[in-house]
Design a protein around this motif. Structure first.
Motif, mmCIF file in Angstrom:
data_model
loop_
_atom_site.group_PDB
_atom_site.id
_atom_site.type_symbol
_atom_site.label_atom_id
_atom_site.label_comp_id
_atom_site.label_asym_id
_atom_site.label_seq_id
_atom_site.Cartn_x
_atom_site.Cartn_y
_atom_site.Cartn_z
ATOM 1 N N LEU A 53 0.823 -1.209 0.000
ATOM 2 C CA LEU A 53 0.000 0.000 0.000
ATOM 3 C C LEU A 53 0.855 1.256 0.000
ATOM 4 O O LEU A 53 1.784 1.390 0.796
ATOM 5 N N ARG A 54 0.541 2.185 -0.865
ATOM 6 C CA ARG A 54 1.231 3.476 -0.921
ATOM 7 C C ARG A 54 0.596 4.405 0.103
ATOM 8 O O ARG A 54 -0.621 4.563 0.139
ATOM 9 N N ARG A 55 1.410 4.998 0.969
ATOM 10 C CA ARG A 55 0.917 5.925 1.976
ATOM 11 C C ARG A 55 1.770 7.184 1.979
ATOM 12 O O ARG A 55 2.959 7.158 1.665
ATOM 13 N N VAL A 56 1.153 8.298 2.353
ATOM 14 C CA VAL A 56 1.836 9.584 2.435
ATOM 15 C C VAL A 56 1.932 9.956 3.910
ATOM 16 O O VAL A 56 0.895 10.037 4.587
ATOM 17 N N PRO A 57 3.149 10.161 4.436
ATOM 18 C CA PRO A 57 3.250 10.611 5.820
ATOM 19 C C PRO A 57 2.487 11.928 5.982
ATOM 20 O O PRO A 57 2.590 12.825 5.134
ATOM 21 N N ALA A 58 1.719 12.044 7.043
ATOM 22 C CA ALA A 58 0.888 13.236 7.242
ATOM 23 C C ALA A 58 1.725 14.512 7.255
ATOM 24 O O ALA A 58 1.297 15.540 6.720
ATOM 25 N N ASP A 59 2.942 14.452 7.796
ATOM 26 C CA ASP A 59 3.767 15.657 7.841
ATOM 27 C C ASP A 59 4.380 16.007 6.483
ATOM 28 O O ASP A 59 4.883 17.115 6.290
ATOM 29 N N ALA A 60 4.304 15.090 5.521
ATOM 30 C CA ALA A 60 4.823 15.378 4.174
ATOM 31 C C ALA A 60 3.948 16.401 3.451
ATOM 32 O O ALA A 60 4.438 17.132 2.591
ATOM 33 N N VAL A 61 2.673 16.458 3.799
ATOM 34 C CA VAL A 61 1.761 17.390 3.133
ATOM 35 C C VAL A 61 2.136 18.839 3.457
ATOM 36 O O VAL A 61 2.381 19.635 2.540
#
Length: 75
Positions: A53-61
């Motif tokens: 699963l591809r996930r984006v770290p919340a702090d990356a936004v």
């Protein structure tokens, strides 16, 4: 709705989430899913794989937004 008649907060708006689905990150950025995947593909937006699963770290936004703002100020 909650017990006070207010609309319940969607899960993707939960500020305690550490990893976001790509669609959740796209909603936070107010861009489409395809645009978000393009940002990930180019490395502009950080992502990680968790299993398959591809996930984006919340702090990356917010980090991405900060880089955008800095680049636009310098231009």
């Amino acid at each position: 709705m909650d017990e006070h008649g207010a609309l319940a907060t969607p899960v993707d708006d939960d500020p305690t989430l550490v990893l976001l689905k790509v669609e959740e990150a796209a909603r936070r950025l107010r861009v489409g899913r395809t645009t978000c995947y393009a940002l990930i593909r180019t490395g502009a937006l950080e992502s990680v794989m968790v299993g398959g699963l591809r996930r984006v770290p919340a702090d990356a936004v917010p980090e991405y937004v900060t880089r955008l703002r800095t680049a636009q100020r310098a231009a």
